[in-house]
Structures are given as structure tokens and as C-alpha cells.
Enzyme design. Structure first.
Site, mmCIF file in Angstrom:
data_model
loop_
_atom_site.group_PDB
_atom_site.id
_atom_site.type_symbol
_atom_site.label_atom_id
_atom_site.label_comp_id
_atom_site.label_asym_id
_atom_site.label_seq_id
_atom_site.Cartn_x
_atom_site.Cartn_y
_atom_site.Cartn_z
ATOM 1 N N HIS A 69 0.921 -1.155 0.084
ATOM 2 C CA HIS A 69 -0.156 0.069 -0.095
ATOM 3 C C HIS A 69 0.881 1.403 -0.005
ATOM 4 O O HIS A 69 0.586 2.046 -0.906
ATOM 5 C CB HIS A 69 -0.873 -0.012 1.040
ATOM 6 C CG HIS A 69 -1.515 1.263 1.528
ATOM 7 N ND1 HIS A 69 -2.660 1.971 0.512
ATOM 8 C CD2 HIS A 69 -1.678 2.055 2.537
ATOM 9 C CE1 HIS A 69 -2.842 2.989 0.998
ATOM 10 N NE2 HIS A 69 -2.584 3.103 2.271
ATOM 11 N N HIS A 114 3.557 6.935 5.329
ATOM 12 C CA HIS A 114 2.370 7.590 5.875
ATOM 13 C C HIS A 114 1.673 6.937 6.962
ATOM 14 O O HIS A 114 0.759 7.500 7.423
ATOM 15 C CB HIS A 114 1.526 8.241 4.747
ATOM 16 C CG HIS A 114 0.570 7.106 4.062
ATOM 17 N ND1 HIS A 114 0.897 6.206 3.093
ATOM 18 C CD2 HIS A 114 -0.738 6.633 4.398
ATOM 19 C CE1 HIS A 114 0.166 5.470 2.957
ATOM 20 N NE2 HIS A 114 -0.891 5.698 3.495
ATOM 21 N N GLU A 160 0.215 5.688 12.492
ATOM 22 C CA GLU A 160 -0.978 5.248 12.555
ATOM 23 C C GLU A 160 -1.071 3.686 12.836
ATOM 24 O O GLU A 160 -2.238 3.246 13.724
ATOM 25 C CB GLU A 160 -2.105 5.683 11.275
ATOM 26 C CG GLU A 160 -3.588 5.740 11.619
ATOM 27 C CD GLU A 160 -4.058 6.423 10.392
ATOM 28 O OE1 GLU A 160 -4.049 7.623 10.061
ATOM 29 O OE2 GLU A 160 -4.916 5.685 9.646
ATOM 30 N N ASP A 161 -0.532 2.864 12.343
ATOM 31 C CA ASP A 161 -0.713 1.482 12.076
ATOM 32 C C ASP A 161 0.346 0.641 12.807
ATOM 33 O O ASP A 161 0.294 -0.733 12.674
ATOM 34 C CB ASP A 161 -0.950 0.863 10.659
ATOM 35 C CG ASP A 161 -2.203 1.341 10.191
ATOM 36 O OD1 ASP A 161 -3.131 1.945 10.984
ATOM 37 O OD2 ASP A 161 -2.301 1.689 8.926
ATOM 38 N N ASP A 218 -3.160 8.338 -1.302
ATOM 39 C CA ASP A 218 -3.616 7.276 -0.180
ATOM 40 C C ASP A 218 -5.212 6.863 -0.616
ATOM 41 O O ASP A 218 -5.554 5.623 -0.885
ATOM 42 C CB ASP A 218 -3.633 7.959 1.104
ATOM 43 C CG ASP A 218 -4.137 6.734 2.160
ATOM 44 O OD1 ASP A 218 -3.862 5.694 2.114
ATOM 45 O OD2 ASP A 218 -4.191 7.451 3.314
HETATM 46 N N1 LIG Z 1 -9.597 -0.723 0.344
HETATM 47 C C1 LIG Z 1 -8.902 -1.648 1.329
HETATM 48 N N2 LIG Z 1 -8.358 -0.855 2.547
HETATM 49 C C2 LIG Z 1 -7.660 -1.685 3.224
HETATM 50 C C3 LIG Z 1 -7.294 -3.001 2.692
HETATM 51 N N3 LIG Z 1 -6.345 -3.268 3.713
HETATM 52 C C4 LIG Z 1 -6.326 -2.644 4.658
HETATM 53 N N4 LIG Z 1 -6.826 -1.292 4.365
HETATM 54 C C5 LIG Z 1 -6.904 -0.022 4.991
HETATM 55 O O1 LIG Z 1 -8.106 0.062 5.781
HETATM 56 C C6 LIG Z 1 -8.530 1.571 5.917
HETATM 57 C C7 LIG Z 1 -10.042 1.854 5.515
HETATM 58 O O2 LIG Z 1 -10.664 1.101 6.363
HETATM 59 P P1 LIG Z 1 -11.752 1.707 7.334
HETATM 60 O O3 LIG Z 1 -12.714 0.572 7.970
HETATM 61 O O4 LIG Z 1 -12.370 3.010 6.786
HETATM 62 O O5 LIG Z 1 -10.862 2.179 8.510
HETATM 63 P P2 LIG Z 1 -10.066 1.405 9.704
HETATM 64 O O6 LIG Z 1 -9.040 0.511 9.122
HETATM 65 O O7 LIG Z 1 -9.720 2.439 10.615
HETATM 66 O O8 LIG Z 1 -11.042 0.578 10.339
HETATM 67 C C8 LIG Z 1 -7.380 2.154 5.046
HETATM 68 O O9 LIG Z 1 -6.577 2.933 5.818
HETATM 69 P P3 LIG Z 1 -5.791 4.188 5.752
HETATM 70 O O10 LIG Z 1 -4.977 3.980 4.394
HETATM 71 O O11 LIG Z 1 -5.336 4.609 6.837
HETATM 72 O O12 LIG Z 1 -6.924 5.381 4.960
HETATM 73 P P4 LIG Z 1 -8.201 5.905 5.478
HETATM 74 O O13 LIG Z 1 -9.339 5.391 4.673
HETATM 75 O O14 LIG Z 1 -8.363 5.648 6.919
HETATM 76 O O15 LIG Z 1 -7.972 7.537 5.292
HETATM 77 C C9 LIG Z 1 -6.742 1.170 4.227
HETATM 78 O O16 LIG Z 1 -5.578 1.465 3.901
HETATM 79 C C10 LIG Z 1 -7.760 -3.554 1.697
HETATM 80 O O17 LIG Z 1 -7.572 -4.673 1.241
HETATM 81 N N5 LIG Z 1 -8.618 -2.837 0.790
HETATM 82 MN MN LIG Z 2 -2.833 4.462 3.849
#
Ligand SMILES: Nc1nc2c(ncn2[C@@H]2O[C@H](COP(=O)(O)OP(=O)(O)O)[C@@H](OP(=O)(O)OP(=O)(O)O)[C@H]2O)c(=O)[nH]1
Ligand SMILES: [Mn+2]
Length: 195
Positions: free
Chosen positions: A51, A77, A81-82, A138
Site C-alpha cells: 500500500h 504515511h 497510525e498502524d 492514499d
Molecule cells: N480498500 C482496502 N483498504 C484496506 C485494505 N487493507 C487495509 N486497508 C486499510 O483500511 C482502511 C480503510 O478501512 P476503514 O474501515 O475505513 O478504517 P479502519 O482501518 O480505521 O477501520 C484504509 O486505511 P488508511 O490507508 O489509513 O486510509 P483511510 O481510509 O483510513 O484514510 C486502508 O488502507 C484492503 O484490502 N482494501
Molecule cells: Mn494509507
């Protein structure tokens, strides 16, 4: 230091130094080590590092962004957070500019999920130019991931809600990069038109 760091209008330049390349490779290596035990939420359990690497690729190949601090911040980035990474660690290894961009795109994990989602909508217009670029890339990566495969445990409704929320966040990031904005607009409209 590449001249592009001083310019928003011309983000492409050939004047890179060994330090610029070093910064970017160190950021990729640091992120790979920090995310090493994490997987994406897809059925194939894709390594998480795909990612941040993909977000950096969107900036260079689609956004035509070659500012070293922006690319390093894209690679880093999601580390705070993670993972257990701290902002102090980022400052120590990558300096205050990169740290500050990552800080701008990091959700406050102490807030509830609903508050974090609302904060992204409310705060997007007030972010710096470089943070807006990272946020757009992102979102674009995550929306493409959603279009490609539904994450484990998500249903169609949750996917649709994510597209609707992303549309609101992206609305606050406009005027930053035409190519990324156009691509985001297309993927959001295509997916919200479904059913
Ligand atoms: N579409 C998708 N997303 C995935 C996958 N695996 C992990 N993610 C991550 O999940 C986040 C979006 O899921 P949510 O349910 O909205 O957030 P959460 O992780 O806080 O529960 C994103 O975080 P983020 O990058 O921090 O972005 P943001 O949307 O929170 O700003 C994304 O990078 C995947 O297989 N597909
Ligand atoms: Mn991200």
C-alpha cells in the site's frame, strides 16, 4: 536538495542529489520493516507494504510529483497510525519536514472511528499542499483496492459508504493536482453509479 521542494507550480525537476535518493530508499526500507507483520484486509492477505509503495508510485507516475519529502512521507504515511512508530522516530531518521507531512495525514487514534472519519472531512481543506497530495494518493489507492476486491468482512453497503465518505474528503483536497483529482472523480462516480 531538489529545486522542486520550493515550487508548487513546477513539481518536476531533474536536479536530484544523492541525499534525495537516500532519503527515499531509507523511507521504503523503514516502512517495510515497520509493516513487516501486517497484511492488507483482502482475501490474499497482501503484504501491507504494497500500500505505501503503491501510494508513492501514484504520486510519481500519475501525479508527476517528484518532491523527495512528499515521496518519503507517502512511503511512511501509515507507520505511526498502524505500527508502534513515533513521530520522534520519524524526525530522528527523516527530519522535521517529512515528519510533519506524516503527522498531517495521521488520524488521531484516541478519537472514536466516527470522529476520525468526520475529522478527515473537516480538516482536508486546511492541510498543506504536500499533505493533500499524500492524502489524494492514499484515497486513490484504497478506492482502487475496493473496486478490485472487497475486504474480508465488508459488504456492498460498507464499500459504498467508504466511496461516499471518500468523495467528501476528496472535495476538500481540490486545486492540488489535476491528474489525481480527475482520476479520483472518475473512480468515485463510476462506483457510486452502481445500483
Ligand atoms: N480498500 C482496502 N483498504 C484496506 C485494505 N487493507 C487495509 N486497508 C486499510 O483500511 C482502511 C480503510 O478501512 P476503514 O474501515 O475505513 O478504517 P479502519 O482501518 O480505521 O477501520 C484504509 O486505511 P488508511 O490507508 O489509513 O486510509 P483511510 O481510509 O483510513 O484514510 C486502508 O488502507 C484492503 O484490502 N482494501
Ligand atoms: Mn494509507
Amino acid at each position: 536538495m531538489a529545486t522542486a521542494t520550493n515550487s508548487h507550480a513546477n513539481e518536476t525537476t531533474a536536479a536530484y542529489t544523492a541525499n534525495d535518493i537516500s532519503l527515499i530508499v531509507r523511507a521504503a526500507d523503514f516502512a517495510a520493516r515497520k509493516h513487516k507483520d501486517q497484511r492488507r484486509k483482502d482475501h490474499q492477505q497482501t503484504p501491507y507494504i504494497n500500500h505505501p509503495l503503491g501510494v508513492a508510485r501514484i504520486l510519481t507516475e500519475e501525479g508527476n510529483i517528484f518532491d523527495p519529502a512528499t515521496i518519503a512521507a507517502a512511503l511512511l504515511h501509515d507507520t505511526v497510525e498502524d505500527t508502534k512508530t513515533t513521530f520522534d522516530e520519524l524526525t530522528e531518521h527523516f527530519g522535521p519536514e517529512v515528519m510533519a507531512i506524516v503527522e498531517e495525514v495521521t488520524d488521531d487514534k484516541r478519537a472514536t472511528k466516527a470522529a476520525r472519519k468526520q475529522a478527515q472531512i473537516d480538516n482536508a481543506p486546511h492541510k498543506s499542499h504536500k499533505a493533500k497530495l499524500v492524502k489524494m494518493a492514499d484515497k486513490l489507492y484504497n478506492l482502487r483496492d475496493l473496486e478490485r476486491a472487497t475486504p474480508l468482512g465488508w459488504d456492498r453497503h460498507r464499500v459504498r459508504e467508504y466511496f461516499k465518505w471518500a468523495q467528501q474528503v476528496v472535495a476538500g483536497l481540490t486545486g492540488t493536482n489535476d491528474a489525481l483529482e480527475q482520476t479520483l472523480k472518475e473512480i468515485i462516480e463510476r462506483n457510486l453509479a452502481k445500483k
